[in-house]
Design an enzyme around this catalytic site. Structure first.
Site, PDB file in Angstrom:
ATOM      1  N   TRP A 101      82.084  51.778 -12.370  1.00 56.33           N
ATOM      2  CA  TRP A 101      83.472  52.238 -12.243  1.00 56.33           C
ATOM      3  C   TRP A 101      83.994  52.717 -13.573  1.00 56.33           C
ATOM      4  O   TRP A 101      84.742  53.701 -13.642  1.00 56.33           O
ATOM      5  CB  TRP A 101      84.351  51.187 -11.578  1.00 56.33           C
ATOM      6  CG  TRP A 101      83.976  51.071 -10.139  1.00 56.33           C
ATOM      7  CD1 TRP A 101      83.312  50.048  -9.532  1.00 56.33           C
ATOM      8  CD2 TRP A 101      84.163  52.079  -9.129  1.00 56.33           C
ATOM      9  NE1 TRP A 101      83.075  50.357  -8.213  1.00 56.33           N
ATOM     10  CE2 TRP A 101      83.585  51.591  -7.940  1.00 56.33           C
ATOM     11  CE3 TRP A 101      84.737  53.354  -9.117  1.00 56.33           C
ATOM     12  CZ2 TRP A 101      83.583  52.323  -6.748  1.00 56.33           C
ATOM     13  CZ3 TRP A 101      84.738  54.092  -7.929  1.00 56.33           C
ATOM     14  CH2 TRP A 101      84.167  53.567  -6.771  1.00 56.33           C
ATOM     15  N   ASP A 170      91.599  48.507 -15.460  1.00 56.52           N
ATOM     16  CA  ASP A 170      91.347  48.740 -14.034  1.00 56.52           C
ATOM     17  C   ASP A 170      91.057  47.371 -13.418  1.00 56.52           C
ATOM     18  O   ASP A 170      90.011  46.780 -13.663  1.00 56.52           O
ATOM     19  CB  ASP A 170      90.151  49.683 -13.886  1.00 56.52           C
ATOM     20  CG  ASP A 170      89.749  49.900 -12.422  1.00 56.52           C
ATOM     21  OD1 ASP A 170      90.386  49.299 -11.518  1.00 56.52           O
ATOM     22  OD2 ASP A 170      88.798  50.662 -12.192  1.00 56.52           O
ATOM     23  N   LYS A 194      91.036  45.770  -1.897  1.00 57.84           N
ATOM     24  CA  LYS A 194      90.167  44.611  -2.086  1.00 57.84           C
ATOM     25  C   LYS A 194      90.980  43.325  -1.975  1.00 57.84           C
ATOM     26  O   LYS A 194      90.841  42.584  -1.027  1.00 57.84           O
ATOM     27  CB  LYS A 194      89.462  44.715  -3.441  1.00 57.84           C
ATOM     28  CG  LYS A 194      88.465  45.869  -3.444  1.00 57.84           C
ATOM     29  CD  LYS A 194      88.495  46.641  -4.695  1.00 57.84           C
ATOM     30  CE  LYS A 194      87.806  47.967  -4.611  1.00 57.84           C
ATOM     31  NZ  LYS A 194      86.560  48.031  -3.868  1.00 57.84           N
TER      32      LYS A 194
END
Ligand code: PMP
Length: 358
Positions: A101, A170, A194
């Site tokens: 990511w 993040d 999530k």
């Protein structure tokens, strides 16, 4: 019966939240319509939006010095929005690179800024977080970006070092899993799907003094100042995901808040990592100190048994444990809505499978 869902995202939601959404689906609080069917500017939705923000602020102890924004576009949009809002073209920005990511965040930032990789664990296949003593931060960088939890690699920051430049994190896969000292962060962002709610929503918590400097060509929907000024309603926001996220925040508060979430995930992760570490058949590639409590990747000693392992799991209603296609193996995600009972079922299955086939 509900399955044991270890999906990395979109992920399990608390059953109580789904029940409440079902109860309110056709007729929200006697209004005769669904939240999906009401104006974002209606008194009902404004109350939903304000309560959600207040609950998130209470959960994470977010003070008046940070804006909380509820935006479209998930986390990937923030990969671009962060450099557009926080730096000018050509400014140096530091990134700590700990997984796939991060790779995506860096690729997007490179289109917009002068990216300096201040530390990376790429040479070790992203199996650890480089210690702050290894970081080579740039004096005068506009910000320093980390991926707090790498959802695919299962590598997590357990501490957040002080950085001269504003720290940007993040937290797509670990926001709300632990208390945070927001004073340490210039900006935190997360896709909702999530730990927070359904897909279609991104949450940004940004220090107010960093807002208002977006470069002139920034699309207005991506400009934090404009979104803050409009209460995240510069255009029609993702109302239904915002509502569900609000129910999740309320649920998390009722469970005892982020400290209770942290204790629960520590218990769940300890059970799973212990099962992995006590066996010669299962293996975790990540350095112990940097292992993620949220996403637990593991491999089988015999990769040819992966298919049988997955099929056997499915027969026990243990779902979504296949590792990401880029790395293979297995991965179990232990977000807040995943019960300890689900982890017990997975650990029991792993033991049985090893006894039969290992
Ligand atoms: N960052 C992390 C850590 C993620 O796990 C994900 C999604 N898996 C993303 C960013 C991208 O999120 P989105 O799909 O919401 O853009």
């Amino acid at each position: 019966m509900r399955a044991f869902n270890f999906s990395p995202g979109p992920a399990a939601l608390p059953e109580a939240v789904l029940e409440q959404a079902r109860a309110e689906m056709l007729d929200y609080q006697g209004r005769g319509l669904s939240v999906m069917e009401m104006s974002h500017r209606s008194a009902e939705f404004m109350a939903i939006a304000e309560t959600a923000e207040a609950d998130l602020r209470a959960l994470l102890d977010i003070g008046d010095d940070h804006h909380v924004l509820f935006l479209h576009g998930g986390a990937s949009m923030q990969f671009a929005a962060v450099p557009m809002n926080l730096c000018a073209a050509g400014d140096v920005v530091d990134y700590i690179h700990t997984g796939s990511w991060g790779t995506k965040a860096i690729a997007e930032a490179r289109r917009l800024a002068n990216v300096h990789i201040a530390a990376s664990s790429e040479a070790e296949n992203f199996t650890r977080v480089p210690s702050p003593t290894e970081w080579r931060l740039t004096a005068g960088a506009a910000y320093c970006h980390i991926t707090a939890n790498e959802t695919i690699g299962g590598v997590q920051f357990h501490d957040f070092p002080a950085t001269g430049a504003p720290l940007v994190a993040d937290m797509s896969s670990d926001l709300l899993s632990r208390p945070l000292d927001m004073g340490r962060f210039g900006l935190v962002y997360a896709g909702a799907q999530k730990n927070l709610g359904p897909a279609g929503l991104g949450v940004v918590v940004v220090r107010k003094d960093l807002v208002g400097r977006a470069r002139t060509q920034t699309p207005r929907v991506l400009d934090y100042a404009i979104q803050a000024e409009h209460g995240s309603m510069f255009n029609t926001p993702p109302t239904f995901p915002w509502y569900i996220a609000g129910l999740v925040f309320r649920w998390a508060r009722e469970q005892g808040g982020v400290l209770a979430m942290q204790r629960a995930v520590e218990r769940k992760a300890a059970k799973l990592y212990t099962a992995i570490d006590e066996s010669d058949f299962y293996h975790s590639p990540v350095r112990i100190a940097d292992r993620s409590l949220m996403n637990v990747p593991f491999t089988l000693a015999e990769p040819r048994l992966d298919g049988a392992f997955l099929a056997g799991a499915e027969a026990r209603r243990i779902l979504n444990i296949r590792g990401h296609r880029s790395v293979g193996g297995m991965r179990a995600s232990l977000y807040n809505a995943v019960s300890e009972k689900a982890v017990d079922a997975l650990v029991a299955y792993m033991g049985d499978f090893e006894a039969e086939r290992g």
